[in-house]
Design a protein around this motif. Structure first.
Motif, PDB file in Angstrom:
ATOM      1  N   ILE A  41      12.215  -9.978  19.759  1.00  0.00           N
ATOM      2  CA  ILE A  41      11.441 -11.162  20.146  1.00  0.00           C
ATOM      3  C   ILE A  41      12.365 -12.372  20.324  1.00  0.00           C
ATOM      4  O   ILE A  41      13.371 -12.509  19.626  1.00  0.00           O
ATOM      5  CB  ILE A  41      10.302 -11.452  19.151  1.00  0.00           C
ATOM      6  N   PRO A  42      12.025 -13.252  21.267  1.00  0.00           N
ATOM      7  CA  PRO A  42      12.919 -14.361  21.637  1.00  0.00           C
ATOM      8  C   PRO A  42      13.295 -15.281  20.468  1.00  0.00           C
ATOM      9  O   PRO A  42      14.445 -15.697  20.358  1.00  0.00           O
ATOM     10  CB  PRO A  42      12.123 -15.123  22.697  1.00  0.00           C
ATOM     11  N   GLY A  43      12.345 -15.626  19.612  1.00  0.00           N
ATOM     12  CA  GLY A  43      12.634 -16.556  18.522  1.00  0.00           C
ATOM     13  C   GLY A  43      13.658 -16.017  17.548  1.00  0.00           C
ATOM     14  O   GLY A  43      14.524 -16.761  17.061  1.00  0.00           O
ATOM     15  N   LEU A  44      13.602 -14.727  17.251  1.00  0.00           N
ATOM     16  CA  LEU A  44      14.567 -14.121  16.341  1.00  0.00           C
ATOM     17  C   LEU A  44      15.928 -14.001  17.027  1.00  0.00           C
ATOM     18  O   LEU A  44      16.966 -14.287  16.431  1.00  0.00           O
ATOM     19  CB  LEU A  44      14.073 -12.754  15.852  1.00  0.00           C
ATOM     20  N   GLU A  45      15.927 -13.604  18.292  1.00  0.00           N
ATOM     21  CA  GLU A  45      17.187 -13.451  19.019  1.00  0.00           C
ATOM     22  C   GLU A  45      17.938 -14.792  19.090  1.00  0.00           C
ATOM     23  O   GLU A  45      19.140 -14.851  18.849  1.00  0.00           O
ATOM     24  CB  GLU A  45      16.925 -12.909  20.429  1.00  0.00           C
ATOM     25  N   ARG A  46      17.207 -15.872  19.377  1.00  0.00           N
ATOM     26  CA  ARG A  46      17.852 -17.201  19.447  1.00  0.00           C
ATOM     27  C   ARG A  46      18.420 -17.607  18.088  1.00  0.00           C
ATOM     28  O   ARG A  46      19.509 -18.166  18.001  1.00  0.00           O
ATOM     29  CB  ARG A  46      16.855 -18.252  19.933  1.00  0.00           C
TER      30      ARG A  46
END
Length: 158
Positions: A41-46
């Protein structure tokens, strides 16, 4: 080595929602993904960008950066005849979209010949709380970059 675009990352994680453990990696079986390729998911990757082996952190991911906000239009009524087998409330089934993609959905209720289903991801609208520890960071192989995901040792993946 820091986590940056095209690095393969191994991490241990625990995901909680409202204090309840929803998912977690098993000891010795870390999550392995390719940074910058929408594998997680984008939030974790960032939040993981720039971190390195040994780093531990807590990450709070809002719905917009996780599984999205709930869409009430994603709740639909289907005909019972659309199902081949017995139907169980709360179970996840899969529909094939016109473009050939597979869409998971959850059965909410059964009323006679009508089955109410929800095409929202189960964690849509939820605030996700991750506890993560970075176990390893390495360069991706050419094959991993071509395929857009990490490969596990000993597995021939396409």
């Amino acid at each position: 080595m820091n986590i940056t675009q095209d690095k393969v990352v191994e991490l241990e994680y625990k995901l909680t929602v409202d204090g309840e453990v929803i998912d977690q990696s098993e000891p010795g079986e870390p999550l392995v993904y390719l940074q910058g390729h929408n594998n997680i998911i984008p939030g974790l990757e960032r939040a993981l960008d720039g971190k390195q082996t040994g780093d531990s952190m807590q990450v709070v991911v809002q719905p917009e950066d996780g599984y999205g906000v709930r869409d009430e239009d994603a709740i639909e009524d289907l005909e019972r005849s659309d199902f081949e087998d017995d139907i169980e409330v709360g179970a996840t089934y899969y529909a094939q979209a016109e473009d050939g993609s597979v869409l998971p959905f959850t059965v909410l209720a059964i009323d006679g010949d009508t089955v109410q289903v929800d095409f929202n991801p189960p964690l849509a609208g939820q605030v996700l709380n991750f506890d993560v520890t970075v176990l390893n960071v390495r360069d991706a192989t050419a094959e991993e970059l071509e395929h857009g995901h990490a490969h596990m040792e000993g597995m021939d993946e396409h």
